[in-house]
Design a protein around this motif. Structure first.
Motif, mmCIF file in Angstrom:
data_model
loop_
_atom_site.group_PDB
_atom_site.id
_atom_site.type_symbol
_atom_site.label_atom_id
_atom_site.label_comp_id
_atom_site.label_asym_id
_atom_site.label_seq_id
_atom_site.Cartn_x
_atom_site.Cartn_y
_atom_site.Cartn_z
ATOM 1 N N PRO A 157 -8.611 10.210 -12.909
ATOM 2 C CA PRO A 157 -8.007 11.137 -11.939
ATOM 3 C C PRO A 157 -7.241 12.242 -12.663
ATOM 4 C CG PRO A 157 -7.461 8.850 -11.400
ATOM 5 C CD PRO A 157 -8.123 8.837 -12.740
ATOM 6 N N GLY A 158 -7.412 13.472 -12.196
ATOM 7 C CA GLY A 158 -6.699 14.602 -12.786
ATOM 8 C C GLY A 158 -7.291 15.076 -14.086
ATOM 9 N N CYS A 159 -8.576 14.811 -14.309
ATOM 10 C CA CYS A 159 -9.240 15.204 -15.554
ATOM 11 C C CYS A 159 -10.632 15.763 -15.252
ATOM 12 C CB CYS A 159 -9.336 13.981 -16.458
ATOM 13 S SG CYS A 159 -9.756 14.361 -18.153
ATOM 14 N N TRP A 160 -10.951 16.892 -15.894
ATOM 15 C CA TRP A 160 -12.240 17.543 -15.727
ATOM 16 C C TRP A 160 -12.781 17.922 -17.098
ATOM 17 C CZ3 TRP A 160 -7.894 18.216 -13.012
ATOM 18 C CH2 TRP A 160 -7.943 18.097 -11.615
ATOM 19 N N SER A 161 -14.101 18.042 -17.194
ATOM 20 C CA SER A 161 -14.748 18.463 -18.426
ATOM 21 C C SER A 161 -15.950 19.325 -18.047
ATOM 22 C CB SER A 161 -15.207 17.228 -19.214
ATOM 23 O OG SER A 161 -15.884 17.611 -20.378
ATOM 24 N N PHE A 162 -16.084 20.475 -18.719
ATOM 25 C CA PHE A 162 -17.207 21.362 -18.403
ATOM 26 C C PHE A 162 -17.547 22.217 -19.610
ATOM 27 C CE2 PHE A 162 -13.454 23.819 -17.693
ATOM 28 C CZ PHE A 162 -13.787 25.142 -17.914
ATOM 29 N N GLU A 163 -18.711 22.835 -19.559
ATOM 30 C CA GLU A 163 -19.160 23.696 -20.649
ATOM 31 C C GLU A 163 -19.300 25.130 -20.154
ATOM 32 O OE1 GLU A 163 -22.534 22.238 -22.853
ATOM 33 O OE2 GLU A 163 -21.829 20.165 -22.648
ATOM 34 N N ARG A 164 -18.856 26.055 -21.024
ATOM 35 C CA ARG A 164 -19.021 27.495 -20.796
ATOM 36 C C ARG A 164 -19.363 28.095 -22.133
ATOM 37 N NH1 ARG A 164 -15.068 30.966 -17.263
ATOM 38 N NH2 ARG A 164 -16.958 32.003 -16.642
ATOM 39 N N GLY A 165 -20.503 28.774 -22.221
ATOM 40 C CA GLY A 165 -20.943 29.283 -23.509
ATOM 41 C C GLY A 165 -21.187 28.110 -24.438
ATOM 42 N N SER A 166 -20.690 28.197 -25.662
ATOM 43 C CA SER A 166 -20.873 27.109 -26.631
ATOM 44 C C SER A 166 -19.687 26.155 -26.640
ATOM 45 C CB SER A 166 -21.057 27.701 -28.038
ATOM 46 O OG SER A 166 -19.853 28.292 -28.492
ATOM 47 N N ILE A 167 -18.808 26.299 -25.668
ATOM 48 C CA ILE A 167 -17.553 25.548 -25.660
ATOM 49 C C ILE A 167 -17.548 24.484 -24.573
ATOM 50 C CG2 ILE A 167 -15.072 25.756 -25.210
ATOM 51 C CD1 ILE A 167 -15.995 26.864 -27.925
ATOM 52 N N LYS A 168 -17.038 23.314 -24.936
ATOM 53 C CA LYS A 168 -16.767 22.263 -23.955
ATOM 54 C C LYS A 168 -15.260 22.241 -23.764
ATOM 55 C CE LYS A 168 -17.524 17.454 -22.817
ATOM 56 N NZ LYS A 168 -18.192 16.220 -23.177
ATOM 57 N N MET A 169 -14.812 22.356 -22.523
ATOM 58 C CA MET A 169 -13.386 22.388 -22.219
ATOM 59 C C MET A 169 -13.012 21.179 -21.379
ATOM 60 S SD MET A 169 -11.079 25.201 -20.134
ATOM 61 C CE MET A 169 -11.105 26.435 -21.405
ATOM 62 N N MET A 170 -11.824 20.658 -21.664
ATOM 63 C CA MET A 170 -11.241 19.607 -20.836
ATOM 64 C C MET A 170 -9.992 20.172 -20.178
ATOM 65 S SD MET A 170 -11.660 16.090 -22.978
ATOM 66 C CE MET A 170 -10.798 15.225 -21.680
ATOM 67 N N VAL A 171 -9.801 19.826 -18.920
ATOM 68 C CA VAL A 171 -8.609 20.212 -18.165
ATOM 69 C C VAL A 171 -7.977 18.911 -17.682
ATOM 70 C CG1 VAL A 171 -7.734 21.473 -16.166
ATOM 71 C CG2 VAL A 171 -9.733 22.355 -17.415
ATOM 72 N N MET A 172 -6.655 18.775 -17.919
ATOM 73 C CA MET A 172 -5.985 17.532 -17.562
ATOM 74 C C MET A 172 -4.634 17.800 -16.919
ATOM 75 S SD MET A 172 -6.807 15.540 -21.092
ATOM 76 C CE MET A 172 -6.473 17.034 -21.997
ATOM 77 N N LEU A 173 -4.374 17.126 -15.820
ATOM 78 C CA LEU A 173 -3.046 17.127 -15.206
ATOM 79 C C LEU A 173 -2.261 15.996 -15.850
ATOM 80 C CD1 LEU A 173 -4.140 17.584 -11.485
ATOM 81 C CD2 LEU A 173 -3.160 19.321 -13.002
ATOM 82 N N ASN A 174 -1.023 16.288 -16.236
ATOM 83 C CA ASN A 174 -0.227 15.315 -16.985
ATOM 84 C C ASN A 174 1.181 15.212 -16.432
ATOM 85 O OD1 ASN A 174 -2.248 15.255 -19.234
ATOM 86 N ND2 ASN A 174 -1.575 17.360 -19.459
ATOM 87 N N THR A 175 1.802 14.096 -16.729
ATOM 88 C CA THR A 175 3.231 13.947 -16.524
ATOM 89 C C THR A 175 3.780 13.218 -17.742
ATOM 90 O OG1 THR A 175 4.968 13.219 -15.021
ATOM 91 C CG2 THR A 175 3.071 11.778 -15.224
ATOM 92 N N THR A 176 4.935 13.635 -18.194
ATOM 93 C CA THR A 176 5.520 12.982 -19.359
ATOM 94 C C THR A 176 6.139 11.667 -18.943
ATOM 95 O OG1 THR A 176 7.632 14.101 -19.079
ATOM 96 C CG2 THR A 176 6.017 15.172 -20.489
ATOM 97 N N PRO A 177 6.175 10.706 -19.839
ATOM 98 C CA PRO A 177 6.760 9.408 -19.490
ATOM 99 C C PRO A 177 8.254 9.493 -19.187
ATOM 100 C CG PRO A 177 5.731 9.344 -21.673
ATOM 101 C CD PRO A 177 5.601 10.730 -21.159
ATOM 102 N N THR A 178 8.902 10.549 -19.618
ATOM 103 C CA THR A 178 10.344 10.676 -19.389
ATOM 104 C C THR A 178 10.674 11.382 -18.078
ATOM 105 O OG1 THR A 178 10.391 12.736 -20.654
ATOM 106 C CG2 THR A 178 10.871 10.691 -21.853
ATOM 107 N N ALA A 179 9.672 11.909 -17.394
ATOM 108 C CA ALA A 179 9.917 12.632 -16.140
ATOM 109 C C ALA A 179 10.288 11.662 -15.026
ATOM 110 C CB ALA A 179 8.685 13.436 -15.739
ATOM 111 N N ASP A 180 11.302 12.017 -14.276
ATOM 112 C CA ASP A 180 11.661 11.234 -13.099
ATOM 113 C C ASP A 180 10.610 11.468 -12.021
ATOM 114 O OD1 ASP A 180 13.998 10.352 -14.292
ATOM 115 O OD2 ASP A 180 15.171 12.021 -13.493
ATOM 116 N N GLU A 181 10.548 10.575 -11.063
ATOM 117 C CA GLU A 181 9.557 10.688 -9.994
ATOM 118 C C GLU A 181 9.688 12.008 -9.244
ATOM 119 O OE1 GLU A 181 8.540 8.295 -5.982
ATOM 120 O OE2 GLU A 181 8.776 7.086 -7.794
ATOM 121 N N ASP A 182 10.883 12.479 -9.020
ATOM 122 C CA ASP A 182 11.100 13.722 -8.288
ATOM 123 C C ASP A 182 11.329 14.917 -9.205
ATOM 124 O OD1 ASP A 182 10.895 12.377 -5.850
ATOM 125 O OD2 ASP A 182 13.024 11.846 -5.885
ATOM 126 N N ASP A 183 11.152 14.734 -10.496
ATOM 127 C CA ASP A 183 11.411 15.785 -11.477
ATOM 128 C C ASP A 183 10.101 16.467 -11.859
ATOM 129 O OD1 ASP A 183 12.408 17.413 -13.446
ATOM 130 O OD2 ASP A 183 12.735 15.806 -14.882
#
Length: 151
Positions: free
Chosen positions: A29-55
Motif C-alpha cells: 500500500p502506498g507504493c507505485w513503480s513505473f517506467e518512463r523512457g529508460s528510467i524505472k521510478m518508484m513512488v512511495m508514501l511514507n511516515t517516520t517511526p517517530t511521527a505521532d498519529e496526528d502529526d
C-alpha cells in the motif's frame, strides 16, 4: 488525513501523465513503480517511526529512480561528477545503495496536490533519463558491461 490517504493524489497524478495507476501500483500500500523512457521510478508514501498519529510532520512522499551501477573503475571521477550534478539540482539528489546510483527526491505531504506530484514525476524521470545518458557516455570506459544490470 493519514499518509496512505494521499494515494488518491498519486493515482490522479498518474492519470494526469496518461498512466493507468492500476498498472503502476506495487504490492505494498502506498507504493507505485513505473517506467518512463529508460528510467524505472518508484513512488512511495511514507511516515517516520517517530511521527505521532496526528502529526503530519513525519509524512512524506519519496521518488526514486535507478540510474546505473557504480562503475568499477574511475570511481573518484564518477563520484565527483555526481556531486557536481547534485549542486545543480533543486529538489533531487543522488543516493548510493548496494553499489547502485539512484536519483531521489522527497517532499512533505502537507499541502501536496496531484498536479505537483505529476510535475515531480515528470521532471524527475526526464532528469534521470538525461543524466543516465550523460553518465553512461562519460564513463563508458569505466563500466564493466559483463556485470552491469540494466536500470
Amino acid at each position: 488525513m493519514g499518509y496512505l490517504d494521499y494515494a488518491v493524489y498519486v493515482d490522479e497524478a498518474f492519470r494526469l501523465l496518461g498512466i493507468n495507476p492500476e498498472d503502476a501500483r506495487a504490492a505494498y500500500p502506498g507504493c507505485w513503480s513505473f517506467e518512463r523512457g529508460s528510467i524505472k521510478m518508484m513512488v512511495m508514501l511514507n511516515t517516520t517511526p517517530t511521527a505521532d498519529e496526528d502529526d503530519e510532520k513525519g509524512e512524506t512522499i519519496s521518488f526514486i529512480c535507478k540510474i546505473m551501477d557504480v562503475p568499477r573503475r574511475r570511481k573518484r571521477q564518477f563520484f565527483q561528477r555526481l556531486l557536481e550534478f547534485n549542486h545543480s539540482f533543486v529538489n533531487e539528489r543522488f543516493e548510493l545503495f548496494a553499489g547502485e546510483v539512484y536519483l531521489a527526491a522527497c517532499r512533505f505531504l502537507k499541502g501536496l496536490d496531484p498536479v505537483e506530484v505529476a510535475s515531480i514525476m515528470d521532471e524527475m524521470s526526464a532528469t534521470a533519463d538525461q543524466v543516465k545518458e550523460m553518465l553512461l557516455k562519460e564513463f563508458e570506459d569505466a563500466i564493466d558491461k559483463r556485470t552491469t544490470k540494466s536500470a
